[in-house]
Scaffold this active site. Structure first.
Site, short mmCIF file in Angstrom:
data_model
loop_
_atom_site.label_atom_id
_atom_site.label_comp_id
_atom_site.label_asym_id
_atom_site.label_seq_id
_atom_site.Cartn_x
_atom_site.Cartn_y
_atom_site.Cartn_z
N LYS A 80 0.85 -1.33 0.24
CA LYS A 80 -0.03 0.05 0.13
C LYS A 80 0.87 1.28 -0.14
O LYS A 80 1.91 1.31 0.72
CB LYS A 80 -0.96 -0.06 1.20
CG LYS A 80 -2.03 1.15 1.59
CD LYS A 80 -2.74 0.65 2.61
CE LYS A 80 -3.62 2.06 2.95
NZ LYS A 80 -4.40 1.63 4.22
N SER A 155 -9.09 2.21 3.94
CA SER A 155 -8.39 2.97 3.00
C SER A 155 -7.61 1.90 1.73
O SER A 155 -6.72 2.36 1.17
CB SER A 155 -7.40 3.91 3.80
OG SER A 155 -6.56 3.31 4.48
N SER A 179 -9.55 -0.02 8.04
CA SER A 179 -9.00 0.02 6.63
C SER A 179 -8.71 -1.14 6.01
O SER A 179 -8.28 -1.26 4.93
CB SER A 179 -7.95 1.16 6.52
OG SER A 179 -8.46 2.42 6.86
#
Length: 466
Positions: A80, A155, A179
Site C-alpha cells: 500500500k 483505505s 481500513s
C-alpha cells in the site's frame, strides 16, 4: 462509466490459486517467481484502466528480498502506498505533495518481504487513509471489481481491488479505523486486523498518542491470511502476546460468541442484519453458543474518535512540509482532511479528556472477552455505497454524517488494539459481497482464524470469476 464486473482470472501461471498453493508450486519447481511476476503484471495492466488500483508500478523490477525457503517465496503482491519501500515513492494518496523515491525501507515492509512475497508496486489509498472509500477530489476513484459503479472501500481500496480481481492472491493493507476490514467487506475478501503489536509497529501509527494503525494483508482464503501471519512471526514475534504459529483449520472447541446486530449509535440496514443473523445460525449449527450482547461503545466513543481523527488530520496539515516534502501545500488537501482539521481546531480543548477515555477503551474491550470467546457483528452498518456517496467533494458535515453511519463498528478494535476479522459470508440482493465481523481478545487471532476456517469450509466464499 457503466457498472460492470471486472476480473483478470485466466489460464496463466497464476491460474486461480491462492498464495499458499502458488508458493508450493514454486517450491516444487513447477513455476518460477519470474513467471508469476510476469503473469501478475499482465493481469494488473489488464484491469488498471477499469479499476485504477495501482499507484506506482515496479513490474520490470519486482522486489524479492527473502531466502528461497521463506514460506511464501515468489508469490506476487503489492504494498500500500503509505509504507516506505526504498526506491519507490510514498505519496499517501494525496495531491498536496509529490514524493520522491524513499531512501529506506520501513520496518513492516521488511517484515512483509521476509515472508517471501515479491512486491510488484504500490496500491492506491484515499488521502492519508482518512476516508472509507478510495475516492479523490480531482482524480478517478478505485472501483470495485464486483461492480465498477461501487466503492472498493478504504483505505486499502487499491489492494482490495487487485486481490478481488485476481491480479494477485494477497496484498498489503493497514487499518487505523477499519481500513483492512472495510475494503474486505466491500470486495468479498478475508481481512484480519491483527492485535496491536502482533506485527512490526507501523511507523506512522506509533508516533501518535494512541497508536490506531496495524498492518496486515487482504486475501481470498483464510489459509493465506494464516500463512502470512505465521511467516511474519518468523521475522518478528512480540513476546508480550501469545505465539500464533500456523493455524491450519477449524478448532474443535465450542465457543461462546456474543451477537451484535446494531451499534449503539446507528441501526444496521436490513440486508446487513440478515447476513449477520445467517452467520450466527451457521455458527450455532457448528456447535457454538450464540448470546445477544450490547456493546458499551456509544455516542461518547464516536465523538471522541471523531475528534482524534481530526487531531490526526491537523497533525498532517501542520507538519506536512517538515515530515513529507518541502513542496507540501496544505491548501491542496481534500475536503475531508480539511474538514477533519477544522473539527480539531474548534474542539482541541477536549483532547485531554478524549485521550483519557480512549485509553480506557482497551481495558473495557478486554473485559468483554472474560465472558465471550468472540463477538460477531456487522463489519459495516450498511451495504457498499455507490461511488460518490463518500466522495471528499461532498460537503463536509454531510460526509462526516455518512461516514459515521457507515463505519459504526470497526474503530473499537483500533482504539482497543484488539484483533478484528471481516469475512465475506453475505451477499446483497444486487449480488455485491457483504462482510460480517468477528472480534476476539488481545492476542487471540487463533480463535478468529479457527472460526473463519469453519465458516469457509461449511460454505465457501463466492468467486468473482463465477
Amino acid at each position: 462509466m457503466a457498472a460492470e464486473r471486472v476480473h483478470a482470472f485466466g489460464d496463466d501461471a497464476l491460474g486461480e490459486h491462492d498464495a499458499v498453493a502458488l508458493a508450493e508450486l514454486v517450491r516444487k519447481g513447477e513455476v518460477s517467481p519470474a513467471e508469476l511476476a510476469s503473469a501478475a503484471s499482465r493481469r494488473a495492466q489488464s484491469v488498471d484502466g477499469a479499476l485504477n488500483p495501482v499507484a506506482h508500478a515496479a513490474y520490470h523490477a519486482p522486489r524479492l528480498a527473502a531466502q528461497r525457503d521463506a514460506p511464501l517465496y515468489g508469490v506476487p503482491s503489492f504494498l500500500k502506498d503509505n509504507v516506505n519501500l526504498r526506491g519507490l515513492p510514498t505519496n499517501q494518496g494525496s495531491a498536496a505533495f509529490r514524493a520522491g523515491p524513499a531512501r529506506r525501507t520501513a520496518g513492516f515492509a521488511g517484515q512483509f518481504l521476509s515472508t517471501g512475497l515479491q512486491v510488484l508496486g504500490k496500491t492506491r489509498l484515499p488521502e492519508f487513509g482518512l476516508n472509507a472509500s478510495t475516492e479523490y477530489a480531482a482524480a478517478d476513484p478505485v472501483r470495485n471489481p464486483w461492480s465498477t459503479g461501487h466503492s472498493a472501500g478504504a483505505s486499502s481500496g487499491g489492494s482490495a481491488a487487485l486481490v478481488a480481481a485476481g491480479v494477485v492472491p494477497i496484498a498489503h493493507a493497514n487499518d487505523g479505523g477499519g481500513s483492512i476490514r472495510i475494503p474486505a467487506a466491500a470486495c468479498g475478501l478475508v481481512g484480519l486486523k491483527p492485535t496491536r503489536g502482533r506485527l512490526v509497529l507501523n511507523e506512522d501509527g506509533r508516533r501518535l498518542p494512541i497508536d490506531l494503525v496495524t498492518d496486515g494483508v487482504l486475501t481470498r482464503s483464510v489459509r493465506d491470511t494464516a500463512a502470512f501471519l505465521a511467516a511474519a512471526e518468523l521475522h518478528h514475534r512480540n513476546a508480550s502476546l501469545p505465539p500464533l504459529g500456523l493455524v491450519q483449520g477449524p478448532g474443535g472447541k465450542p465457543r461462546r460468541i456474543g451477537l451484535v446486530l446494531d451499534s449503539p449509535v446507528v441501526a444496521s440496514d436490513a440486508e446487513t442484519r440478515a447476513a449477520v443473523e445467517r452467520t450466527a445460525a451457521r455458527l450455532e449449527a457448528l456447535g457454538h453458543t450464540i448470546d445477544p450482547v450490547v456493546l458499551p461503545f456509544g455516542a461518547e466513543f464516536q465523538r471522541d474518535f471523531t475528534l482524534y481523527w481530526g487531531y490526526i488530520a491537523f497533525v498532517i496539515a501542520a507538519s506536512g512540509r517538515l515530515v513529507l516534502d518541502r513542496g507540501f501545500r496544505a491548501k491542496r488537501l481534500d475536503g475531508l482532511t480539511l474538514g477533519l482539521r477544522g473539527v480539531f481546531t474548534r474542539e482541541w480543548t477536549r483532547i485531554p479528556g478524549v485521550l483519557r477515555r480512549l485509553r480506557a477503551v482497551e481495558a473495557e474491550y478486554a473485559g468483554l472477552f472474560r465472558t465471550y470467546d468472540a463477538i460477531l457483528s456487522p463489519t459495516l452498518a450498511h451495504t457498499t455505497p455507490e461511488l460518490g456517496h463518500l466522495s471528499p467533494n461532498v460537503p463536509f458535515e454531510e460526509l462526516l454524517r455518512r461516514l459515521q453511519d457507515y463505519v459504526a463498528f470497526t474503530p473499537v478494535n483500533n482504539v482497543s488494539g484488539g484483533p478484528g476479522l471481516s469475512l465475506p459470508t453475505g451477499v446483497t440482493a444486487s449480488g455485491l459481497p457483504l462482510g460480517v465481523h468477528l472480534s476476539a481478545g488481545h492476542g487471540r487471532e487463533r480463535t478468529l482464524l479457527e472460526l473463519a476456517y469453519a465458516l469457509e469450509a461449511e460454505q465457501p466464499w463466492r468467486r468473482i470469476q463465477d
